[in-house]
Design an enzyme around this catalytic site. Structure first.
Site, PDB file in Angstrom:
ATOM      1  N   ARG A  94      11.838  -5.704   5.154  1.00 27.75           N
ATOM      2  CA  ARG A  94      11.547  -4.031   4.497  1.00 27.75           C
ATOM      3  C   ARG A  94      12.614  -3.533   5.450  1.00 27.75           C
ATOM      4  NH1 ARG A  94       5.788  -1.629   5.385  1.00 27.75           N
ATOM      5  NH2 ARG A  94       5.769  -2.563   7.191  1.00 27.75           N
ATOM      6  N   ARG A 105       0.048  -8.828  13.685  1.00 27.84           N
ATOM      7  CA  ARG A 105      -0.536  -7.555  12.898  1.00 27.84           C
ATOM      8  C   ARG A 105      -1.356  -8.573  11.737  1.00 27.84           C
ATOM      9  NH1 ARG A 105       4.463  -4.573  10.652  1.00 27.84           N
ATOM     10  NH2 ARG A 105       2.953  -3.764   9.295  1.00 27.84           N
ATOM     11  N   ARG A 142      11.624  -1.278  10.980  1.00 25.51           N
ATOM     12  CA  ARG A 142      10.488  -0.768  11.704  1.00 25.51           C
ATOM     13  C   ARG A 142      10.389  -1.503  13.081  1.00 25.51           C
ATOM     14  NH1 ARG A 142       5.209   0.685   7.947  1.00 25.51           N
ATOM     15  NH2 ARG A 142       4.273  -0.494   9.778  1.00 25.51           N
ATOM     16  N   LYS A 199       0.905  -1.154  -0.054  1.00 22.84           N
ATOM     17  CA  LYS A 199       0.102  -0.044   0.110  1.00 22.84           C
ATOM     18  C   LYS A 199       0.984   1.210   0.017  1.00 22.84           C
ATOM     19  CE  LYS A 199      -1.912  -1.328   3.894  1.00 22.84           C
ATOM     20  NZ  LYS A 199      -1.297  -2.502   4.192  1.00 22.84           N
ATOM     21  N   ARG A 232      -9.809   0.197   8.726  1.00 16.51           N
ATOM     22  CA  ARG A 232      -9.232  -1.008   9.036  1.00 16.51           C
ATOM     23  C   ARG A 232     -10.414  -1.571   9.759  1.00 16.51           C
ATOM     24  NH1 ARG A 232      -3.588   0.297   8.758  1.00 16.51           N
ATOM     25  NH2 ARG A 232      -2.257  -1.605   9.180  1.00 16.51           N
TER      26      ARG A 232
HETATM   27  P1  AP5 Z   1       4.973  -1.660   1.824  1.00 15.11           P
HETATM   28  O1  AP5 Z   1       4.382  -0.807   0.589  1.00 15.11           O
HETATM   29  O2  AP5 Z   1       5.753  -0.840   2.751  1.00 15.11           O
HETATM   30  O3  AP5 Z   1       3.634  -2.238   2.239  1.00 15.11           O
HETATM   31  P2  AP5 Z   1       2.431  -1.987   3.173  1.00 15.11           P
HETATM   32  O4  AP5 Z   1       0.966  -2.360   2.512  1.00 15.11           O
HETATM   33  O5  AP5 Z   1       2.287  -0.224   3.044  1.00 15.11           O
HETATM   34  O6  AP5 Z   1       2.756  -2.279   4.700  1.00 15.11           O
HETATM   35  P3  AP5 Z   1       2.389  -1.713   5.745  1.00 15.11           P
HETATM   36  O7  AP5 Z   1       3.375  -2.583   6.901  1.00 15.11           O
HETATM   37  O8  AP5 Z   1       2.994  -0.235   5.943  1.00 15.11           O
HETATM   38  O9  AP5 Z   1       1.011  -1.923   6.421  1.00 15.11           O
HETATM   39  P4  AP5 Z   1       0.361  -1.624   7.550  1.00 15.11           P
HETATM   40  O10 AP5 Z   1      -0.954  -1.481   7.013  1.00 15.11           O
HETATM   41  O11 AP5 Z   1       0.441  -2.945   8.485  1.00 15.11           O
HETATM   42  O12 AP5 Z   1       1.130  -0.754   8.549  1.00 15.11           O
HETATM   43  P5  AP5 Z   1       0.738   0.870   8.847  1.00 15.11           P
HETATM   44  O13 AP5 Z   1       2.033   1.442   8.897  1.00 15.11           O
HETATM   45  O14 AP5 Z   1      -0.452   1.347   7.848  1.00 15.11           O
HETATM   46  O15 AP5 Z   1       5.658  -2.882   1.209  1.00 15.11           O
HETATM   47  C1  AP5 Z   1       6.413  -3.907   2.144  1.00 15.11           C
HETATM   48  C2  AP5 Z   1       7.526  -4.402   1.645  1.00 15.11           C
HETATM   49  O16 AP5 Z   1       7.381  -5.319   0.623  1.00 15.11           O
HETATM   50  C3  AP5 Z   1       8.583  -3.201   1.268  1.00 15.11           C
HETATM   51  O17 AP5 Z   1       9.937  -3.574   1.819  1.00 15.11           O
HETATM   52  C4  AP5 Z   1       8.432  -3.070  -0.322  1.00 15.11           C
HETATM   53  O18 AP5 Z   1       9.555  -2.711  -0.877  1.00 15.11           O
HETATM   54  C5  AP5 Z   1       7.979  -4.561  -0.525  1.00 15.11           C
HETATM   55  N1  AP5 Z   1       7.266  -4.584  -1.656  1.00 15.11           N
HETATM   56  C6  AP5 Z   1       6.291  -3.926  -2.137  1.00 15.11           C
HETATM   57  N2  AP5 Z   1       5.410  -4.311  -3.085  1.00 15.11           N
HETATM   58  C7  AP5 Z   1       6.300  -5.042  -3.727  1.00 15.11           C
HETATM   59  C8  AP5 Z   1       6.101  -6.189  -4.809  1.00 15.11           C
HETATM   60  N3  AP5 Z   1       5.138  -5.960  -5.689  1.00 15.11           N
HETATM   61  N4  AP5 Z   1       7.118  -7.166  -4.900  1.00 15.11           N
HETATM   62  C9  AP5 Z   1       8.110  -7.373  -4.199  1.00 15.11           C
HETATM   63  N5  AP5 Z   1       8.161  -6.595  -3.028  1.00 15.11           N
HETATM   64  C10 AP5 Z   1       7.250  -5.564  -2.729  1.00 15.11           C
HETATM   65  O19 AP5 Z   1       0.039   0.591  10.209  1.00 15.11           O
HETATM   66  C11 AP5 Z   1       1.223   0.201  11.378  1.00 15.11           C
HETATM   67  C12 AP5 Z   1       0.401   0.185  12.662  1.00 15.11           C
HETATM   68  O20 AP5 Z   1      -0.285   1.508  12.912  1.00 15.11           O
HETATM   69  C13 AP5 Z   1      -0.801  -1.035  12.666  1.00 15.11           C
HETATM   70  O21 AP5 Z   1      -0.246  -2.224  12.853  1.00 15.11           O
HETATM   71  C14 AP5 Z   1      -1.683  -0.410  13.802  1.00 15.11           C
HETATM   72  O22 AP5 Z   1      -1.127  -0.589  15.097  1.00 15.11           O
HETATM   73  C15 AP5 Z   1      -1.663   1.256  13.549  1.00 15.11           C
HETATM   74  N6  AP5 Z   1      -2.681   1.435  12.610  1.00 15.11           N
HETATM   75  C16 AP5 Z   1      -2.431   2.114  11.453  1.00 15.11           C
HETATM   76  N7  AP5 Z   1      -3.680   2.472  10.927  1.00 15.11           N
HETATM   77  C17 AP5 Z   1      -4.484   2.048  11.594  1.00 15.11           C
HETATM   78  C18 AP5 Z   1      -5.949   2.201  11.683  1.00 15.11           C
HETATM   79  N8  AP5 Z   1      -6.691   2.549  10.565  1.00 15.11           N
HETATM   80  N9  AP5 Z   1      -6.787   1.592  12.632  1.00 15.11           N
HETATM   81  C19 AP5 Z   1      -6.077   1.069  13.864  1.00 15.11           C
HETATM   82  N10 AP5 Z   1      -4.787   1.171  14.002  1.00 15.11           N
HETATM   83  C20 AP5 Z   1      -3.896   1.512  12.673  1.00 15.11           C
END
Ligand code: AP5
Length: 215
Positions: free
Chosen positions: A126, A170, A159, A13, A87
């Site tokens: 990552r 997660r 991270r 994402k 979410r």
């Molecule tokens: P990346 O693009 O970084 O993946 P992502 O989907 O953004 O993953 P996140 O871990 O950031 O998502 P998340 O939703 O768990 O975390 P968030 O920060 O929102 O890609 C991942 C890796 O794969 C990278 O190294 C990239 O290079 C590689 N990659 C990407 N595409 C690829 C491909 N096609 N092929 C190969 N490699 C690839 O949330 C963190 C925390 O915050 C949550 O756990 C929660 O505690 C809190 N939080 C955030 N939002 C909320 C909410 N709405 N409600 C409640 N808690 C929340």
């Protein structure tokens, strides 16, 4: 067209949001980034959110909804991509209310579909630049020099919630609370699924096209 990128942790994402920002000039509204910024600034929300994030749990709905409402108020007319919100079903319903109140509309919900067995490796491998936030991966997109960001030369780090034990939590939280939204948006006729296991540039082309067309 405003859009929502939806999918499990590690689905790509953030990676695809960055492409939409670069190519279509959209604003990136990532709730994860909002929390990480709040943690860095030591705000009350940051301190509260950190405990949930480090445990791999979701931050309570009311905190997230308040932050998103503020972010939607600061767009100054820019199109936006929502990343990591909503979410839960409660967040999805709150989003509809927020959009209506603020006179905004939502286009496609792009579901980045990635099999579970790929996600753990994506997350634990990552690395994020602690200076500019650029994302790399030790195997699929390594930096030229290990531990040094290609973009700004800053140090790259893992991270704290990308450690395996937190990643597993997660993924549990995703399946329990977030995955039901796939059916919610499917029934609403808004969901467009993309193969999130494809190469990044292939996904980027598809996502750009979906968002540009609005469906
Ligand atoms: P990346 O693009 O970084 O993946 P992502 O989907 O953004 O993953 P996140 O871990 O950031 O998502 P998340 O939703 O768990 O975390 P968030 O920060 O929102 O890609 C991942 C890796 O794969 C990278 O190294 C990239 O290079 C590689 N990659 C990407 N595409 C690829 C491909 N096609 N092929 C190969 N490699 C690839 O949330 C963190 C925390 O915050 C949550 O756990 C929660 O505690 C809190 N939080 C955030 N939002 C909320 C909410 N709405 N409600 C409640 N808690 C929340």
């Amino acid at each position: 067209m405003n859009c929502l990128l939806f999918g499990p942790p590690g689905a790509g994402k953030g990676t695809q949001s960055a492409v939409l920002v670069r190519d279509l000039g959209m604003a990136h509204l990532s709730t994860g980034d909002m929390f990480r910024n709040a943690i860095r600034s030591g705000t009350k929300w940051g301190i509260e959110a950190k405990a949930y994030m480090d445990a791999g749990a979701l931050v309570p709905d009311e905190v997230v909804i308040g932050l998103v409402s503020e972010a939607l108020d600061s767009l100054n007319g820019r199109q936006f991509v929502l990343d990591g919100f909503p979410r839960t079903l409660a967040q999805a319903k709150a989003l509809e209310g927020l959009l209506e109140d603020k006179g905004l509309s939502m286009g496609p919900v792009v579901f980045l579909d990635v099999p579970d067995d790929i996600l753990e490796g994506r997350l634990t491998g990552r690395r994020v630049c602690s200076r500019c936030g650029a994302v790399s991966h030790v195997d699929s997109s390594p930096t030229r020099v290990e531990g040094v960001c290609d973009v700004c030369g800053g140090p790259t780090v893992q991270r704290s919630d990308d450690r395996l034990e937190v990643v597993r939590q997660r993924l549990v939280a995703y399946r329990e609370s977030t995955l039901p939204l796939r059916d919610y948006y499917l029934k609403a006729g808004r969901l467009v699924a993309v193969d999130g296991a494809a190469p990044m540039d292939v996904i980027s082309r598809q996502v750009r096209e979906i968002v540009s067309k609005g469906a």
